[in-house]
Design an enzyme around this catalytic site. Structure first.
Site, PDB file in Angstrom:
ATOM      1  CD  GLU A 277     -13.022  42.231  33.530  1.00 44.67           C
ATOM      2  OE1 GLU A 277     -13.386  41.246  32.875  1.00 44.67           O
ATOM      3  OE2 GLU A 277     -12.313  43.125  33.067  1.00 44.67           O
TER       4      GLU A 277
ATOM      5  CD  GLU B 102      -7.824  43.292  34.038  1.00 44.61           C
ATOM      6  OE1 GLU B 102      -8.220  43.132  32.860  1.00 44.61           O
ATOM      7  OE2 GLU B 102      -8.029  42.477  34.949  1.00 44.61           O
TER       8      GLU B 102
HETATM    9  C1  PNW Z   1     -10.321  41.136  31.277  1.00 45.99           C
HETATM   10  N1  PNW Z   1     -15.037  41.962  26.876  1.00 45.99           N
HETATM   11  O1  PNW Z   1     -11.270  40.389  30.615  1.00 45.99           O
HETATM   12  C2  PNW Z   1      -9.810  40.223  32.376  1.00 45.99           C
HETATM   13  O2  PNW Z   1      -9.882  40.794  33.660  1.00 45.99           O
HETATM   14  C3  PNW Z   1      -8.451  39.673  32.131  1.00 45.99           C
HETATM   15  O3  PNW Z   1      -8.269  38.487  32.860  1.00 45.99           O
HETATM   16  C4  PNW Z   1      -8.253  39.477  30.635  1.00 45.99           C
HETATM   17  O4  PNW Z   1      -7.088  38.782  30.314  1.00 45.99           O
HETATM   18  C5  PNW Z   1      -8.250  40.854  30.010  1.00 45.99           C
HETATM   19  O5  PNW Z   1      -9.409  41.591  30.345  1.00 45.99           O
HETATM   20  C6  PNW Z   1      -8.101  40.850  28.514  1.00 45.99           C
HETATM   21  O6  PNW Z   1      -9.181  40.200  27.902  1.00 45.99           O
HETATM   22  C7  PNW Z   1     -12.150  40.868  29.683  1.00 45.99           C
HETATM   23  O7  PNW Z   1     -15.531  41.058  26.139  1.00 45.99           O
HETATM   24  C8  PNW Z   1     -12.684  39.935  28.811  1.00 45.99           C
HETATM   25  O8  PNW Z   1     -15.382  43.158  26.752  1.00 45.99           O
HETATM   26  C9  PNW Z   1     -13.628  40.306  27.895  1.00 45.99           C
HETATM   27  C10 PNW Z   1     -14.059  41.616  27.830  1.00 45.99           C
HETATM   28  C11 PNW Z   1     -13.523  42.559  28.689  1.00 45.99           C
HETATM   29  C12 PNW Z   1     -12.559  42.180  29.605  1.00 45.99           C
END
Ligand code: PNW
Length: 454
Positions: free
Chosen positions: A172, A360
């Site tokens: 990401e 994920e």
């Molecule tokens: C992902 N958003 O993060 C990460 O790859 C993980 O480490 C994390 O724990 C998981 O998703 C859950 O949050 C994100 O704001 C964080 O859209 C924020 C966003 C998307 C994914």
């Protein structure tokens, strides 16, 4: 498999990969053990007010000391594939320079344990835990980080080529650049200009290229590599040609910086027009590295934006989200299961990917108590079922979707939301380190075993 009571055939292809995912900083703990260097998250978490409840990744799930039991638990649930990440500051405590042999040894023992339990690793080289020593020299704003990553990737791939066949370069890019250097809500918490933020994206793209090069050079026979991206996903309000075309246009605009650039082998004209003077500095040869061919694309998909045909000649219109729209406890995680269908279809259609993996998908909630040894997360079971249905629909429609990794195996350090926000199918009591598989773990175990939606 026997047909479902309704006659609906929800079977997944025989080679479809079902797995679970997690990341080093979120579950390992042992943040300063065996020579590990400080990461930007270790530092950021100690700044008052940055992380919910002041939680730090110091102990997390103590997976560092409990991985063997954790893999036994995974195996008992029928998990055959696990996406994990390697902590860069364990391998190079200062980001580059001396290799920390104890860090190498830790992952050697970890891979041996996975093998013993019949679990295949998919390894992410970078899932946000940048060595603080590199941040002190500019972090993602500096090209020094790119050079250091190149050496780190070479070392890791060389060391573990015998154990690992599936590699993911970065997790990401938008999250650790824009949120770490733009909004400052993630580590290192900086608030830089758009020009600087765009440069962090560019450096991350170069690291992706270095990761691909490292796997080609040192990964050995049968090694495959790809990026994991959190592309913005558009869901057409109605599945009509006009709204679908609008969703596609929104998707291409929205993902121009990472997927668009990799695909085109340059920053696209539309993107350059949009950013104007804030365009990143590009050196000759950069895009030869950035657009090296990969074997698959990983996408982390949790939610989506509704898009419809625009008015007065506009290519699209993204709809505002009403305050009463259903969501998980993470405010950004609106419940739009069609994100899986449209997300995987759009990346395949727009960029021609021949193999797409959902690296994920999952949901985070705050209130999931253990009651008489059980956690009744029917909300997560419903989330999983709805999203797996859309994965199945994508495959049935010819999308080259090859696998699904559930985020996450166990409740863990949810970055700035600390330990309050739980994404696991296994409950973790962060005081006692007791693991309790939730209802959703039993559900997903059955899905993996029968390879169909239940
Ligand atoms: C992902 N958003 O993060 C990460 O790859 C993980 O480490 C994390 O724990 C998981 O998703 C859950 O949050 C994100 O704001 C964080 O859209 C924020 C966003 C998307 C994914």
């Amino acid at each position: 498999a026997a047909p479902s009571p309704s006659g609906y055939d929800s079977a997944f292809p025989a080679d479809f990969v079902f797995g679970v995912a997690a990341a080093s900083a979120q579950l390992e703990g042992a943040a300063s053990e065996d020579g590990k260097g400080e990461s930007v998250w270790d530092r950021f978490a100690r700044i008052p007010g940055k992380v919910h409840n002041g939680d730090t990744p110091e102990v997390a799930c103590d997976h560092y000391h409990r991985f063997d039991e954790d893999f036994a638990l995974m195996a008992s649930l029928g998990v055959k594939t696990y996406r994990l990440s390697i902590a860069w500051p364990r391998i190079y405590p200062q980001g580059d320079g001396e290799v920390n042999l104890k860090g190498i040894d830790f992952y050697r023992r970890l891979f041996a344990s996975m093998k013993k339990h019949g679990i295949e690793p998919w390894v992410t080289l970078f899932h946000w835990d940048l060595p603080q020593a590199l941040e002190d020299r500019g972090g993602w704003t500096s090209r020094l980080t790119v050079d250091a990553f190149g050496r780190y990737a070479d070392t890791v791939v060389k060391e573990f080529a015998a154990n690992v066949k599936h590699w993911i370069t970065l997790n990401e890019i938008v999250c650790f650049t824009l949120l770490g250097y733009g909004t400052g809500t993630k580590a290192p918490g900086r608030r830089e200009t758009p020009k600087v933020v765009n440069q962090t994206y560019h450096h991350a793209l170069l690291c992706h290229g270095h990761g691909v090069r490292a796997v080609r050079q040192y990964g050995g026979k049968g090694a495959i590599v790809g990026l994991t991206d959190n592309c913005g996903v558009a869901v057409p309000v109605t599945e009509t040609p006009a709204d679908i075309a609008a969703a596609k246009a929104w998707f291409i605009d929205r993902n121009a910086q990472v997927l668009g650039a990799i695909h085109a082998g340059k920053y696209t004209e539309n993107f350059l027009k949009r950013v104007g003077a804030d365009a990143p500095d590009v050196k000759p040869g950069d895009f030869a590295l950035i657009s090296l061919p990969t074997d698959f694309l990983g996408v982390n998909i949790y939610s989506a934006t509704y898009v419809r045909a625009g008015k007065n000649g506009a290519a699209y219109e993204a709809l505002p989200v009403p305050t009463n729209y259903p969501r998980a406890d993470s405010p950004w995680l609106r419940l739009v299961p069609q994100c899986i269908y449209w997300g995987t279809k759009l990346v395949a259609d727009c960029y021609g990917h021949k193999a797409v993996y959902i690296t994920e998908n999952g949901c985070g909630y705050d209130d999931e108590p253990v009651v008489n040894g059980e956690v009744f997360d029917t909300h997560r079971r419903d989330y999983l079922r709805a999203h797996l249905r859309e994965a199945h629909r994508a495959i049935a429609d010819g999308v080259p979707l090859k696998g699904y990794f559930l985020w996450s195996f166990i409740d863990n350090y949810e970055w700035e939301d600390g330990y309050a926000r739980r994404f696991g199918i296994v409950h973790c009591d962060f005081k006692t380190q007791v693991r309790t598989p939730k209802l959703s773990a039993r559900y997903y175990a059955d899905v993996m075993r029968l390879r169909k939606i239940l």
